[in-house]
Design an enzyme around this catalytic site. Structure first.
Site, PDB file in Angstrom:
ATOM      1  N   TYR A  11       4.374   2.498  -5.867  1.00 42.36           N
ATOM      2  CA  TYR A  11       4.435   3.784  -5.069  1.00 42.36           C
ATOM      3  C   TYR A  11       4.604   4.839  -5.906  1.00 42.36           C
ATOM      4  CZ  TYR A  11       5.109   0.649  -0.608  1.00 42.36           C
ATOM      5  OH  TYR A  11       4.715  -0.146   0.223  1.00 42.36           O
ATOM      6  N   GLU A  58       0.226   4.761  -2.776  1.00 36.79           N
ATOM      7  CA  GLU A  58       0.284   3.383  -3.438  1.00 36.79           C
ATOM      8  C   GLU A  58      -0.943   3.042  -4.054  1.00 36.79           C
ATOM      9  OE1 GLU A  58       0.441   0.212  -0.322  1.00 36.79           O
ATOM     10  OE2 GLU A  58       1.847  -0.985  -1.518  1.00 36.79           O
ATOM     11  N   HIS A  98      -5.356   0.969   2.677  1.00 36.21           N
ATOM     12  CA  HIS A  98      -4.717   0.992   4.029  1.00 36.21           C
ATOM     13  C   HIS A  98      -3.838   2.211   4.063  1.00 36.21           C
ATOM     14  CE1 HIS A  98      -1.715  -0.862   1.300  1.00 36.21           C
ATOM     15  NE2 HIS A  98      -0.914  -0.358   1.957  1.00 36.21           N
ATOM     16  N   HIS A 117      -3.810  -6.254   5.423  1.00 37.39           N
ATOM     17  CA  HIS A 117      -3.443  -5.124   6.448  1.00 37.39           C
ATOM     18  C   HIS A 117      -4.754  -3.961   5.929  1.00 37.39           C
ATOM     19  CE1 HIS A 117      -1.157  -3.988   2.991  1.00 37.39           C
ATOM     20  NE2 HIS A 117      -0.346  -3.019   3.825  1.00 37.39           N
ATOM     21  N   HIS A 122       5.041  -7.399  -3.150  1.00 34.46           N
ATOM     22  CA  HIS A 122       5.849  -7.131  -1.655  1.00 34.46           C
ATOM     23  C   HIS A 122       5.911  -8.781  -1.218  1.00 34.46           C
ATOM     24  CE1 HIS A 122       5.005  -3.117  -0.782  1.00 34.46           C
ATOM     25  NE2 HIS A 122       3.643  -3.081  -1.197  1.00 34.46           N
ATOM     26  N   HIS A 131       2.810   6.219   3.627  1.00 32.90           N
ATOM     27  CA  HIS A 131       1.961   6.408   2.536  1.00 32.90           C
ATOM     28  C   HIS A 131       0.625   6.107   2.887  1.00 32.90           C
ATOM     29  CE1 HIS A 131       2.847   1.771   2.564  1.00 32.90           C
ATOM     30  NE2 HIS A 131       1.501   1.729   1.964  1.00 32.90           N
TER      31      HIS A 131
END
Lengths: 307, 307, 307, 307
Positions: C255, C265, C148, C197, C246, C214
């Site tokens: 990251y 990431e 993503h 996501h 997260h 990112h």
């Protein structure tokens, strides 16, 4: 003072090239010496010259090497061995390439145990100054070191006493017939430091003296056991059982065979043991759970194939 | 013969109820005794009576307890301590509840080290016969045992020598200014068995003698470090750094604080060490990588908060 | 019918050789085409020709490519885009090497979004018949695929509506000022399938339109995040934050920056999402926990460096 | 538009109390309704009212429920089903407690498939505002959700076509006799989103129509598969095979039985699939590797016990 660890295991293989492919290409050990039809190997996190010796001709274990801290330990062990009553002989530096002098003992089970205090120093692969956590390029499984071996003996109790009385091991876990007969070991897990076991002894039927059930490579973590098992599938290694957990030692494991039929294990975790840890007992009826904690069932291959 | 491990750490907390909530509810230790404003706790995989002592009043470490194999070890250590030149006194059974007699030493750094050979046996929570791999119902992080401590001392070298000369530890890793000054320890990681370290010493500025940087709970595996960090977030534990890996010891770690501000660590893996392992050197310029292998940067809190 | 996934991200790098070393040597992607100062790369588990495009000259994102199921989807999206009011233009097969014709849209935030229905088929590295679980020899991190991107926009809401109204994404999580203002997105996590996501949008200060925070590579599991972070340390990759979890998406993350300063990431797990999943809300005061679930604190670099 | 997922599976159990102990106490699902001898359960990360229905009386699957996005999907699927030629009937809201109206279809294999667009919303256990990553107190395995089912059918191809033509699934992997007969499915793995499979179909001998091989709970990660297997050992759950990896789907797995003999699976990871992913083929000779990637051998129980 005393025994540090099982420093090497010397095994026989039927086909040296196939064995090299397995121990080097799949397991990720590094050859440090090849003499005739014998190859000496070390893991990336081992500093001594070798820990696995492959000798072409047959199958099974030829001898075990245990490293002690100092030359004085050799004398102490030799004396204890004589008192205990096993056959001993002195060995000279060079009897084993890159290995110091020491003492060689033959157990009643016919297993040969060598004790030495020094091997040529090679160093771990990541170096000794500001090292990385592991080598950037690892071959195959990338096992860092050997861990332990399970020897087979018709009389478990005498071998157990040998390791405890002569070699100063302590008993971490013990398989007994039932709780009315806890003095009788059907199998025994023995440690000389803080590992759950450095050597284990499994009772076998007549004719099994001098054999091993397996020897193990250490891995760090359950995910490494998965990855090792994946690599073995890719390399068409004959897998015996796993991945799973042991009830005994709590370690995580996969068993497999080298191309000659010697059983190997990758072993991870297991608890930290100490000399004052009370011995854990397993009764024979719960052995399947002790060996394979999840399936709680022993397969025939596992219980009958010794080399 | 000799020291087995750091058997207990006795710390001061400002609020006993908050501390109990943290060490029992979040970390999963079990109280075995409460006397006045002092609570004694053990992990589920520890067999002795207690390993963490929480005493209300202040903050920081009151004393460390090291367990030896036998009463004879007490004499040996006492003699060595006198030769070394630290202050010693005999302690009696019951000076510490459920702990044998032994010897108490005060290091030049003012840290108090007690050595004992026995604690009341309680047993691990899964029992000693056909045990499960871990308790079916664990509270919070469910840490099985304590692991090590990092003490702060103005003079690292003298503490290092104390642990090596008197307590028979060996040095596993050492922080030095640079490769031209490898005899000067800025920090030192010391082991007495096969753990990567049982005690470590960090050089601190004037006024830091007698303090600790942290003490650690052992976990088994990187996934447990994640889960522990998750639980801490849920319980609003003040997290310092992690999860990450150490370059030094290769262990996996999260640092956090108890409600009184004492730093704790959950520590997993790290390599298996032996007395013949060559000491790994870290030069000061690579210390950030040595401490936090991924970020390679030290945060201020980590390097200045000692209790 | 509709959007399948973000199929490629085309970014600018200041030094193509350094970028290749990073994306190929460290991340393990494979170059499939190099034209002038532009390199096309794919992950081992991607079947289409490329997913990452590196173009020398500057830094930041040049455009995103989203793959749809069929040519008809192009018309549908183009029509919706016109109704929505973004600038559209048709693109021809070959405008992007090995990519079909489609439609190019420029968002109010100036980000360029291309939609296409076909790329030259290359195939996954393990093949399509009786495949192995992963390639036997992986370079570096060995990331299987991209995952993503997080775009920065001064007006989050309009971009959010674009992806929902034109591209048929649904909202999985949303950052709002507080529970009295849940209609105002400060940041938005949007999915078009079952990933937590596929694209996210972060509100930025004036001057940040057209930038990204990112883009991510998918990994399978927390242990892979550790290993990736280890490899990055060995390769001296500039690490930003992690490994950690997260709160938003529950994913596991590290990251880091490519040599040009574009933030990457590695992202693992996160829950499985569906269109009927109620949107999770995060209030601004808990954003630190939402971003870094363990430390619950944002670092300045993380919140200010966009490219 | 279209099918979101398998929303529920309704199974028969011989002993409801034993089943509740298993699905609630060991697997960690939560009962949301009990009517007579039927219990409705959900996982902690599921928002709809129930996903597992246990009905006392017999063994095996009674029916499957698939959730679609909107009421319009019901009409579309009903029409396609009629064209396809399976028996359909309308079901009313309340035919299944807390489930909307929809359509019920009986496949040629006699499996009953219900399609609905709404269930009473209950919400995930961590809530929808600033949620924690998982519930602080989880029972047993703590499975977050159901994943997929493997149905048995004498004619795989017709069921496969039903799911593809009527339900708009796509084929992710397929077992074929050999590469000369790739049009003949011996087993089929089908997805409707990005999971590796939502439903799979296994060819069975005469008499197996209407049965299932297993249904699965999703877990997040290999370590969770270990922990689940450990918990099952503690709870004396009859374990079939695992932990191991599948070659097909690459997922990590343990198979086990509920007290009535219905086979369950815990399933983790597996790759992310898309509609444009080329179907992976497995030839019958490599099926053992496809099913159990490590051992590469099928056990008799696994291949013959269907309920």
């Amino acid at each position: 003072m005393g025994v540090l660890r099982m420093g090497y295991i010397h095994i026989r293989v039927t086909d040296l090239e196939a064995a090299k492919k397995h121990y080097i290409g799949t397991m990720g050990f590094t050859p440090t010496l090849e003499i005739g039809r014998t190859v000496y190997l070390k893991g990336w996190d081992e500093w001594d010259h070798h820990s696995v010796v492959l000798e072409e001709g047959g199958v099974g274990v030829k001898k075990f090497g245990f490293k002690v801290e100092s030359p004085d330990d050799i004398d102490v062990i030799e004396n204890k061995a004589r008192v205990f009553g096993v056959k001993t002989e002195r060995m000279s530096r060079g009897d084993n390439p890159e290995v110091s002098d020491g003492v060689r003992m033959t157990l009643p089970s016919t297993h040969v145990v060598e004790v030495y205090y020094d091997q040529t120093y090679v160093g771990i692969e990541v170096g000794g100054v500001n090292p990385d956590a592991f080598p950037r390029h690892l071959a195959g499984v990338g096992a860092p070191r050997i861990d332990h071996a399970l020897m087979v003996a018709e009389d478990v109790n005498v071998n157990e006493r040998f390791f405890m009385d002569v070699m100063d091991f302590y008993q971490v876990e013990r398989l007994v017939p039932d709780l009315d007969h806890t003095e009788c070991s059907l199998a025994s897990w023995l440690s000389v430091g803080n590992r759950g076991h450095d050597i284990a002894i499994l009772g076998g039927p007549p004719g099994t003296d001098g054999k091993i059930h397996h020897f193990a490579f250490q891995l760090y973590g359950w995910s490494e056991v998965l990855r090792a098992s994946d690599i073995m599938s890719m390399d068409e290694v004959h897998l015996d059982v796993g991945p799973t957990r042991h009830g005994i030692t709590r370690g995580q494991t996969t068993y497999f065979f080298d191309p000659s039929g010697n059983r190997n294990e990758v072993f991870s975790d297991g608890y930290v043991a100490y000399r004052d840890r009370p011995t854990t007992l397993w009764t024979a009826d719960r052995l399947p759970k002790g060996i394979f904690y999840h399936k709680r069932q022993l397969n025939e291959e596992y219980t009958t194939v010794f080399t």
